[in-house]
Write a protein that holds these residues in place. Structure first.
Motif, PDB file in Angstrom:
ATOM      1  N   UNK A 272      -6.144   0.993  -4.254  1.00  0.00           N
ATOM      2  CA  UNK A 272      -6.231   1.194  -5.461  1.00  0.00           C
ATOM      3  C   UNK A 272      -7.951   0.931  -5.933  1.00  0.00           C
ATOM      4  N   UNK A 273      -8.361  -0.298  -5.541  1.00  0.00           N
ATOM      5  CA  UNK A 273      -9.485  -0.850  -6.073  1.00  0.00           C
ATOM      6  C   UNK A 273     -10.614   0.246  -5.462  1.00  0.00           C
ATOM      7  N   UNK A 274     -10.674   0.774  -4.204  1.00  0.00           N
ATOM      8  CA  UNK A 274     -11.552   1.732  -3.638  1.00  0.00           C
ATOM      9  C   UNK A 274     -11.355   3.058  -4.666  1.00  0.00           C
ATOM     10  N   UNK A 275     -10.055   3.341  -4.846  1.00  0.00           N
ATOM     11  CA  UNK A 275     -10.123   4.664  -5.499  1.00  0.00           C
ATOM     12  C   UNK A 275     -10.602   4.588  -7.016  1.00  0.00           C
ATOM     13  N   UNK A 276     -10.465   3.532  -7.459  1.00  0.00           N
ATOM     14  CA  UNK A 276     -10.900   3.088  -9.036  1.00  0.00           C
ATOM     15  C   UNK A 276     -12.729   2.757  -9.002  1.00  0.00           C
TER      16      UNK A 276
ATOM     17  N   UNK B 256     -14.271  -0.011   4.317  1.00  0.00           N
ATOM     18  CA  UNK B 256     -14.744  -1.548   4.475  1.00  0.00           C
ATOM     19  C   UNK B 256     -15.541  -2.158   3.480  1.00  0.00           C
ATOM     20  N   UNK B 257     -16.756  -1.196   3.357  1.00  0.00           N
ATOM     21  CA  UNK B 257     -17.828  -1.727   2.518  1.00  0.00           C
ATOM     22  C   UNK B 257     -17.467  -1.556   1.083  1.00  0.00           C
ATOM     23  N   UNK B 258     -16.560  -0.606   0.816  1.00  0.00           N
ATOM     24  CA  UNK B 258     -16.274  -0.440  -0.481  1.00  0.00           C
ATOM     25  C   UNK B 258     -15.144  -1.524  -1.029  1.00  0.00           C
TER      26      UNK B 258
ATOM     27  N   UNK C 225     -13.579   9.780   0.498  1.00  0.00           N
ATOM     28  CA  UNK C 225     -13.263   8.479   0.690  1.00  0.00           C
ATOM     29  C   UNK C 225     -12.004   8.041  -0.311  1.00  0.00           C
ATOM     30  N   UNK C 226     -11.907   8.686  -1.420  1.00  0.00           N
ATOM     31  CA  UNK C 226     -10.752   8.127  -2.416  1.00  0.00           C
ATOM     32  C   UNK C 226      -9.755   9.107  -1.653  1.00  0.00           C
ATOM     33  N   UNK C 227      -9.867  10.273  -1.006  1.00  0.00           N
ATOM     34  CA  UNK C 227      -8.556  10.725  -0.629  1.00  0.00           C
ATOM     35  C   UNK C 227      -8.123  10.002   0.667  1.00  0.00           C
TER      36      UNK C 227
END
Length: 124
Positions: free
Chosen positions: A15-19, A64-66, A8-10
């Motif tokens: 940024x908010x999802x990656x963090x 989307x959920x993240x 998911x991060x890839x």
């Protein structure tokens, strides 16, 4: 084959999802899995090799959920916000719009739910 927080991060550009912590992303992925399984005929876990279309749909819904689950503005009571390609509006019914994955999952839907034009011809 399940998707992972790393997948998911890839995938995401947000940024908010990656963090977001992996434990929370796992819950977002689980929510997405539940949503997609409610739509398709064969559950995601039943595939030996997950088709590319289903993996992309799963990533989109998990993202989307993240975004939604990690959005502080919802807790603060904002009425609408736009985050990249996603937007939502909260009203009395608190409605949110999921990304459109219909074209990705169409061929995995039960026959009676597939989109498109079907015509049956019967001889008289």
């Amino acid at each position: 084959m399940a998707i992972t927080p790393k997948d998911l991060k890839d995938y995401t550009t947000f940024k908010s999802v990656k963090k977001r912590p992996d434990a929370q992303l796992e819950m977002d992925i689980l929510e997405a899995k539940s949503y997609i399984n409610s739509k398709i005929e064969i559950p995601l876990d039943d595939y030996d090799e997950l088709p590319t279309e289903l993996k992309l749909a799963w990533l989109k819904v998990a993202q989307f959920y993240a975004l939604i689950n990690g959005d502080e503005s919802m807790a603060k009571g904002y009425k609408s916000e736009r985050m990249g390609d996603y937007s939502y509006t909260l009203s009395d019914g608190s409605s949110m719009t999921m990304p459109d994955i219909s074209s990705l999952i169409d061929k995995f839907l039960p026959d009676e739910e597939r989109s498109g034009f079907f015509m049956r011809i019967r001889a008289l």
